[in-house]
Design an enzyme around this catalytic site. Sequence first.
Site, short mmCIF file in Angstrom:
data_model
loop_
_atom_site.label_atom_id
_atom_site.label_comp_id
_atom_site.label_asym_id
_atom_site.label_seq_id
_atom_site.Cartn_x
_atom_site.Cartn_y
_atom_site.Cartn_z
N CYS A 69 12.85 -38.29 -4.24
CA CYS A 69 12.59 -37.20 -3.30
C CYS A 69 13.79 -36.24 -3.21
O CYS A 69 14.00 -35.46 -4.13
CB CYS A 69 12.17 -37.79 -1.96
SG CYS A 69 11.28 -36.63 -0.93
N HIS B 58 8.31 -42.21 -2.43
CA HIS B 58 9.28 -43.23 -1.99
C HIS B 58 8.77 -44.64 -2.24
O HIS B 58 8.20 -45.26 -1.33
CB HIS B 58 9.50 -43.07 -0.48
CG HIS B 58 10.19 -41.82 -0.09
ND1 HIS B 58 11.56 -41.70 -0.02
CD2 HIS B 58 9.71 -40.61 0.24
CE1 HIS B 58 11.89 -40.48 0.34
NE2 HIS B 58 10.78 -39.80 0.51
N GLU C 250 10.50 -47.18 -2.27
CA GLU C 250 11.34 -48.11 -1.48
C GLU C 250 10.78 -48.35 -0.08
O GLU C 250 11.25 -49.24 0.60
CB GLU C 250 12.79 -47.57 -1.42
CG GLU C 250 13.04 -46.39 -0.50
CD GLU C 250 12.56 -45.04 -1.03
OE1 GLU C 250 11.90 -45.01 -2.09
OE2 GLU C 250 12.83 -44.02 -0.37
N1 GLN Z 1 12.52 -32.23 2.15
C1 GLN Z 1 13.70 -32.97 1.82
C2 GLN Z 1 14.69 -32.09 1.06
O1 GLN Z 1 14.39 -31.03 0.69
C3 GLN Z 1 13.37 -34.18 0.98
C4 GLN Z 1 12.61 -35.18 1.80
C5 GLN Z 1 12.81 -36.60 1.40
O2 GLN Z 1 13.76 -36.95 0.67
N2 GLN Z 1 11.97 -37.45 1.93
O3 GLN Z 1 15.77 -32.52 0.83
#
Ligand code: GLN
Length: 209
Positions: free
Chosen positions: A80, A181, A183
């Site tokens: 992410c 995710h 995890e």
């Molecule tokens: N929206 C977050 C970002 O831009 C990422 C979100 C996440 O890691 N769950 O960093």
Amino acid sequence: MSSRVGILALQGGVAEHQRSLNSLGVEPVLVRRREHLEDLSALILPGGESTTICKLLDLGGLLVPLGNLIRSGLPTYGTCAGMILLAKDVLNTRPDARGFATLDITVQRNAFGRQADSFECVLDFEGESLPAVFIRAPRVVSCGDNVRVLAQVPEDEKIPPSHRGAMVAVEQDNLLATSFHPEVTASTYIHRYFLKKAGISVASEVIAH
Ligand code: GLN
């Protein structure tokens, strides 16, 4: 020498990755300072807030040495925000945000909407059905020829049409990145996939996903 698997631990979902690795018999190194970079065999960049993590990397003097390690082949898995940190091009970010810019993809931050639009689905990850949780997630909007797409959001009528087909897991050389995710689920499949890619054997391949 035993393998040292690091988790960048400046901000975000560190404990969740730690738990996934622990369940595979791996005790990770929490990477907060330069000295923690020594002898790393692999590294996880967790989810969180990419702009905050960038700032903390820069302030702590980790941005350049860690970028050098990643570019020189350190197996690295970005989840992410971690995917955003690895991407060469980032849409919808702050003009001063700087990451490692090594993975040949363009990502759009917060591509599926706000926190309230977070969603879950079951993905086909190279033939393996995996639960995937998306939290203010990015999507890969384009990728270079050297990047392999490992998973896309399914064409499922329960999922908003605009999300379907989005590229959400990619790999390139030493790099792996997912928008979602693993995890926060009971599945350790992606962690095992990553450790195998990094040439690290885990305690047991028979632990349930
Ligand atoms: N929206 C977050 C970002 O831009 C990422 C979100 C996440 O890691 N769950 O960093």
